[in-house]
Design an enzyme around this catalytic site. Sequence first.
Site, PDB file in Angstrom:
ATOM      1  N   CYS A   2       0.839  -1.187   0.000  1.00  0.00           N
ATOM      2  CA  CYS A   2       0.000   0.000   0.000  1.00  0.00           C
ATOM      3  C   CYS A   2       0.879   1.243   0.000  1.00  0.00           C
ATOM      4  O   CYS A   2       1.866   1.325   0.738  1.00  0.00           O
ATOM      5  CB  CYS A   2      -0.958   0.103   1.184  1.00  0.00           C
ATOM      6  N   ARG A  27       4.003  -0.052  -4.813  1.00  0.00           N
ATOM      7  CA  ARG A  27       3.791  -0.643  -3.487  1.00  0.00           C
ATOM      8  C   ARG A  27       2.522  -1.488  -3.409  1.00  0.00           C
ATOM      9  O   ARG A  27       2.310  -2.220  -2.437  1.00  0.00           O
ATOM     10  CB  ARG A  27       3.718   0.453  -2.431  1.00  0.00           C
ATOM     11  N   TRP A  75      -2.629  -2.766  -1.741  1.00  0.00           N
ATOM     12  CA  TRP A  75      -2.270  -4.168  -1.921  1.00  0.00           C
ATOM     13  C   TRP A  75      -3.096  -4.911  -0.876  1.00  0.00           C
ATOM     14  O   TRP A  75      -2.868  -4.786   0.326  1.00  0.00           O
ATOM     15  CB  TRP A  75      -0.780  -4.368  -1.665  1.00  0.00           C
ATOM     16  N   ASN A 101      -1.745   1.899   5.774  1.00  0.00           N
ATOM     17  CA  ASN A 101      -0.836   0.860   5.256  1.00  0.00           C
ATOM     18  C   ASN A 101      -0.437   0.008   6.448  1.00  0.00           C
ATOM     19  O   ASN A 101      -0.039   0.542   7.485  1.00  0.00           O
ATOM     20  CB  ASN A 101       0.397   1.526   4.635  1.00  0.00           C
ATOM     21  N   GLY A 102      -0.555  -1.325   6.325  1.00  0.00           N
ATOM     22  CA  GLY A 102      -0.200  -2.215   7.435  1.00  0.00           C
ATOM     23  C   GLY A 102      -1.355  -3.133   7.769  1.00  0.00           C
ATOM     24  O   GLY A 102      -2.246  -3.348   6.945  1.00  0.00           O
ATOM     25  N   GLU A 484      17.946 -17.228  -8.262  1.00  0.00           N
ATOM     26  CA  GLU A 484      17.484 -15.877  -8.589  1.00  0.00           C
ATOM     27  C   GLU A 484      16.866 -15.845  -9.989  1.00  0.00           C
ATOM     28  O   GLU A 484      15.830 -15.213 -10.215  1.00  0.00           O
ATOM     29  CB  GLU A 484      18.668 -14.902  -8.474  1.00  0.00           C
ATOM     30  N   LYS A 488      12.984 -14.794 -10.770  1.00  0.00           N
ATOM     31  CA  LYS A 488      12.623 -13.703 -11.693  1.00  0.00           C
ATOM     32  C   LYS A 488      11.609 -14.193 -12.732  1.00  0.00           C
ATOM     33  O   LYS A 488      10.650 -13.507 -13.047  1.00  0.00           O
ATOM     34  CB  LYS A 488      13.868 -13.194 -12.435  1.00  0.00           C
ATOM     35  N   GLU A 491       8.114 -14.748 -11.106  1.00  0.00           N
ATOM     36  CA  GLU A 491       7.354 -13.565 -10.694  1.00  0.00           C
ATOM     37  C   GLU A 491       6.964 -12.684 -11.870  1.00  0.00           C
ATOM     38  O   GLU A 491       5.946 -11.991 -11.804  1.00  0.00           O
ATOM     39  CB  GLU A 491       8.106 -12.751  -9.633  1.00  0.00           C
ATOM     40  N   HIS A 507      20.379 -36.640  -7.826  1.00  0.00           N
ATOM     41  CA  HIS A 507      19.689 -37.096  -6.612  1.00  0.00           C
ATOM     42  C   HIS A 507      18.176 -36.887  -6.715  1.00  0.00           C
ATOM     43  O   HIS A 507      17.482 -36.920  -5.703  1.00  0.00           O
ATOM     44  CB  HIS A 507      20.254 -36.371  -5.390  1.00  0.00           C
ATOM     45  N   LYS A 606       6.087  -4.075  -4.130  1.00  0.00           N
ATOM     46  CA  LYS A 606       7.522  -3.830  -3.987  1.00  0.00           C
ATOM     47  C   LYS A 606       7.971  -3.917  -2.533  1.00  0.00           C
ATOM     48  O   LYS A 606       9.053  -4.382  -2.233  1.00  0.00           O
ATOM     49  CB  LYS A 606       7.829  -2.438  -4.554  1.00  0.00           C
TER      50      LYS A 606
HETATM   51  C1  F6R Z   1      12.191 -10.321  -6.326  1.00  0.00           C
HETATM   52  C2  F6R Z   1      12.063  -9.300  -5.291  1.00  0.00           C
HETATM   53  C3  F6R Z   1      11.707  -9.726  -3.911  1.00  0.00           C
HETATM   54  C4  F6R Z   1      12.454  -8.879  -2.862  1.00  0.00           C
HETATM   55  C5  F6R Z   1      11.978  -9.256  -1.446  1.00  0.00           C
HETATM   56  C6  F6R Z   1      12.732  -8.481  -0.376  1.00  0.00           C
HETATM   57  O1  F6R Z   1      12.543  -9.765  -7.543  1.00  0.00           O
HETATM   58  O2  F6R Z   1      12.232  -8.144  -5.543  1.00  0.00           O
HETATM   59  O3  F6R Z   1      11.943 -11.082  -3.724  1.00  0.00           O
HETATM   60  O4  F6R Z   1      13.822  -9.097  -3.007  1.00  0.00           O
HETATM   61  O5  F6R Z   1      10.608  -8.988  -1.322  1.00  0.00           O
HETATM   62  O6  F6R Z   1      12.524  -7.107  -0.498  1.00  0.00           O
HETATM   63  P1  F6R Z   1      13.470  -6.084   0.236  1.00  0.00           P
HETATM   64  O7  F6R Z   1      14.812  -6.180  -0.387  1.00  0.00           O
HETATM   65  O8  F6R Z   1      12.843  -4.731   0.032  1.00  0.00           O
HETATM   66  O9  F6R Z   1      13.510  -6.489   1.683  1.00  0.00           O
END
Ligand code: F6R
Length: 611
Positions: A2, A27, A75, A101-102, A484, A488, A491, A507, A606
């Site tokens: 949010c 957000r 969100w 927010n929260g 990673e 990517k 998501e 394995h 985010k």
């Molecule tokens: C993936 C991504 C998330 C963040 C995770 C932690 O591309 O961006 O997995 O890495 O939510 O976020 P931060 O770094 O803000 O704690």
Amino acid sequence: MCGIVGYIGNSDATPALLSGLARLEYRGYDSAGISILSGGKIATTKRAGKLGVLVEALKKKPLPAGKVGIGHTRWATHGSPVDRNAHPHIDPEEKVAIIHNGIIENYQVLKEELERLGHYFSSDTDSEVVAHLLGIEYGKSADLTDAMERVCQRLHGNFSLVAIAIDSPGVLIGARRNSPLVVGLGQGENFLASDVSAFISFTKRALEIGQNQVVTLTADSCSISDFNGVTQSPREFQVTWDASAAEKNGFPHFMAKEIMEQPKAVADCLLGRMDENGHLTLNEVRLSDDEIRDIDKVIIIGCGSAYHAGMIAKYGIEHWSRLPVEVELASEFRYRDPIITRNTLVIAISQSGETMDTLMALRHAKDQRAKVISICNTYGASIPRESDGVIYTQAGPEIAVASTKAFLTQIVAAYLVGLYIAEIRGIKFIDEVRDILEELGELPEKIERYLETSERLKDLALEFKSAQSILFLGRHVGFPVALEGALKLKELAYMHAVGFAAGELKHGPIALIEEGTPVLVIMPNLNSPLHDKMVSNVQEIEARGARAIIITAENDTSITSPRAIRIPDAPTLFQPLLAVLPLQLFAYESAVVRGYDVDQPRNLAKSVTVE
Ligand code: F6R
């Protein structure tokens, strides 16, 4: 999660609120709304869907002009993303409007209490109870600050709140506990927002609001108190980047721009880390040399990509400092009774600095008397504020939900911590550290060189557009890179993707390979003892029909596959900063060819400020 923004000043609030929401949409983006105080009334428009839906609604039916207002981009946590659950929420007498927010953890109890008083709720959210409570408290004293303080005393959980009230047209009020809220100080206008990006095109002067504090703004004043009304002195800071850093600057998506910004981000992350005598200096670490010498174990915590950055950093920190390093998902850390002492150094990695899982893990570590350093990209966020020291990654704002330049700079910053510890503990001589820093300093040019020639990933994305599942294989530092790459792709392109340590193939996971399965392989450096083992792994999967795409150094002539993707050569520990680039681009291009929203993937946000 949010985004919230409030405006008070001499101009019409709506344009400032919409511009703030556009910057905060990363957000949360499942609904949005704004309320304006105008002519003694609160006028509200809110809509399910992205901000664009709200903007269209406002074009068709503009809100009346008003000089104070609040805006929210959501969100969803409690209640589905429909119009009635969007914020702002209004009290039954329509005297106050709030955005939140929260999570209000005791909202059920409060709601039942209010329902017994005859209150009817028009949403399924936890947030609406705050509007009702604020309406009641404001009715008692007509002082919005007092009312907000009393409401906050009753709330459990995490919140940043911003509110307006019809009888206080010259006041914008906010409060926070465990969720972000900053003040922007303008000329004859002030702002409240989840982060500085919301008001960066209006002002660069900002104030941090501490835990459990209420902030009262007028167009030209700001006062802060705790929840008991005791005055507090805030810390002012200057935002160091400008509005253009938060724009797309001609790129089709923020992610594309942020991928291309990585050479500069890594260079900036390395800026100012050396003193005039050639010593590595991390001024913000704020631990004495003796404290650093006493460290006997390092634990790195983080979530998602930040966790993967930590996994990579482990190799460097252990190698240079000879200290054992554990890496743990922040969301799991405090639930397993980890062994922490005064001599444990916990490194919390977080781009946003607000990730609740990481914040809670950090607090657990501090309760056990560990030293805590954070690696963060957001100035003044909760995680760096609650740490003993912080290394800011200096990557500039990252708007796309998927972490790219933040990820690279998190690795670099964690490596700097490892080298710093190694130097202070006398494990590495100054000149050895300097040599390593010089090699690190070559990375921006190498990253740039690869990014200039990265067009091929579009073709690969097209070729594998309809693949059922894509596997990623790595070994040593290449293993977290594989994880990673898979994250990517999941998501952004919503494709089934899994990363494996290649040694584990036999394995179990090799059973997944069938005719045509795409497998992205991160080939260890030619001089690594793991190189030939990985070559064998590739032969094993190709013999079973896999289509292997091999990410390998440009000087590795032993790899002759037509599907090889060449990256500049770099020492083993720095290879992840290059090997991850094609994986970022592959996920990006796959999302584009599959027609998905690259910057705002479904169900994500985010900044994840709930546990
Ligand atoms: C993936 C991504 C998330 C963040 C995770 C932690 O591309 O961006 O997995 O890495 O939510 O976020 P931060 O770094 O803000 O704690």
